[in-house]
Design an enzyme around this catalytic site. Structure first.
Site, short mmCIF file in Angstrom:
data_model
loop_
_atom_site.label_atom_id
_atom_site.label_comp_id
_atom_site.label_asym_id
_atom_site.label_seq_id
_atom_site.Cartn_x
_atom_site.Cartn_y
_atom_site.Cartn_z
N ASN A 192 -7.33 -3.73 14.96
CA ASN A 192 -8.72 -4.15 14.70
C ASN A 192 -8.75 -5.31 13.70
O ASN A 192 -9.81 -5.62 13.15
CB ASN A 192 -9.55 -2.97 14.18
N GLU A 225 -9.70 -2.48 5.98
CA GLU A 225 -10.29 -2.29 7.29
C GLU A 225 -11.48 -3.24 7.50
O GLU A 225 -11.99 -3.81 6.53
CB GLU A 225 -10.79 -0.83 7.41
N HIS A 230 -7.11 -5.43 10.78
CA HIS A 230 -6.93 -5.07 9.37
C HIS A 230 -5.60 -5.58 8.83
O HIS A 230 -4.63 -5.75 9.58
CB HIS A 230 -7.12 -3.56 9.13
N ASP A 246 0.82 -1.22 0.00
CA ASP A 246 0.00 0.00 0.00
C ASP A 246 0.85 1.26 0.00
O ASP A 246 2.06 1.21 0.21
CB ASP A 246 -0.96 0.00 1.21
C1 GLP Z 1 -0.84 0.12 9.02
C2 GLP Z 1 -0.34 -0.58 7.75
C3 GLP Z 1 -0.37 -2.09 7.90
C4 GLP Z 1 0.30 -2.49 9.20
C5 GLP Z 1 -0.44 -1.92 10.37
C6 GLP Z 1 0.24 -2.23 11.70
O1 GLP Z 1 -2.16 0.43 9.02
N1 GLP Z 1 -1.04 -0.20 6.56
O2 GLP Z 1 0.26 -2.68 6.79
O3 GLP Z 1 0.33 -3.90 9.30
O4 GLP Z 1 -0.53 -0.51 10.24
O5 GLP Z 1 1.34 -1.39 11.87
P1 GLP Z 1 2.50 -1.63 12.88
O6 GLP Z 1 3.33 -2.74 12.31
O7 GLP Z 1 3.26 -0.34 12.94
O8 GLP Z 1 1.89 -2.00 14.18
#
Ligand code: GLP
Length: 241
Positions: free
Chosen positions: A130, A137, A132, A62
């Site tokens: 959550n 989402e 995702h 993304d």
């Molecule tokens: C974001 C990203 C995800 C990621 C998530 C968790 O929303 N788009 O790809 O897995 O956050 O992030 P983190 O690894 O910093 O906890």
């Protein structure tokens, strides 16, 4: 799902790297990569390894809409800094956040074609609190492919820690869909810390539901989940061996 519980994110990153290294030695050529704080220890192992990446292609999950690749908060920038500056790949794709500002549909269609032309051998994922995956989402259809997605207030709040203030967090992203992710031959999902424990429990033990996007991984035939003890803390004991 194969579940690997490690002491902490350092050990988890080393375990994840071993899986990628083995996969690449066995012929994996296209890797789906992820950003966020979770994969950082994996990338640290990667850059200090002697793994040759000259023949590899990467496709990131993304990118924020509206951020230029040289913006330090962009996922382009993150990937350069944590991996590609030290380990350049033959070709690395990240959705184009600027093209998406002008024509989100064209940017998404373009990315879907890239994924079609380069089927993903191993897909790396983190997970949101959550449930995702990428920016898919709760409520995202399991049929989704790359498209523009609106970020929820909770995700904007969670990700605001990387920005100077919350108003700077983009409101949408171009994001691979759940069907793109499920098309990968193998999936490696990493999660560390107590704040991921509930999402991990729901993903592994809960029903497969669009309300917990990661739960669809129960239907994938080759998934490895790498978590630390804190992220495993709500799991039934039978998963913690
Ligand atoms: C974001 C990203 C995800 C990621 C998530 C968790 O929303 N788009 O790809 O897995 O956050 O992030 P983190 O690894 O910093 O906890």
């Amino acid at each position: 799902m194969k579940i690997i519980v490690k002491e902490n994110d350092i050990e988890g990153g080393a375990a994840a790297f071993k899986i990628f290294e083995k996969g690449i030695k066995n012929g994996a050529k296209v890797l789906g990569l992820a950003t966020g704080s979770t994969p950082v220890t994996l990338y640290q192992n990667w850059v200090k390894s002697d793994l040759n990446c000259d023949n590899l292609t990467s496709i990131n999950l993304d990118e924020y809409v509206g951020l230029k690749p040289d913006n330090p908060q962009s996922y382009h920038y993150f990937m350069q800094k944590h991996l590609f500056d030290k380990k350049p790949f033959k070709k690395s794709y990240v959705p184009d956040g600027l093209e998406a500002t002008k024509d989100p549909q064209a940017a998404a269609d373009h990315y879907n074609q890239i994924i079609k032309d380069n089927p993903i051998d191993i897909q790396l994922l983190g997970i949101g609190r959550n449930g995702h995956i990428a920016f898919n989402e709760p409520g995202s259809s399991f049929d989704t492919v790359t498209r523009e997605v609106k970020l929820t207030d909770n995700t904007i709040k969670a990700n605001s820690r990387f920005f100077d203030n919350i108003d700077e967090v983009p409101k949408s992203a171009i994001c691979m869909g759940i069907a793109n992710i499920m098309s990968a031959k193998k999936v490696v999902l990493m999660a560390f810390g107590k704040n991921k424990a509930h999402a991990i429990k729901e993903m592994i033990e809960g029903p497969v539901t669009e309300q917990v996007p990661a739960s669809i991984l129960q239907k994938h035939l080759d998934v490895v989940v790498i978590i630390d003890k804190a992220a495993a803390s709500e799991l039934d004991d039978k998963y913690k061996k």
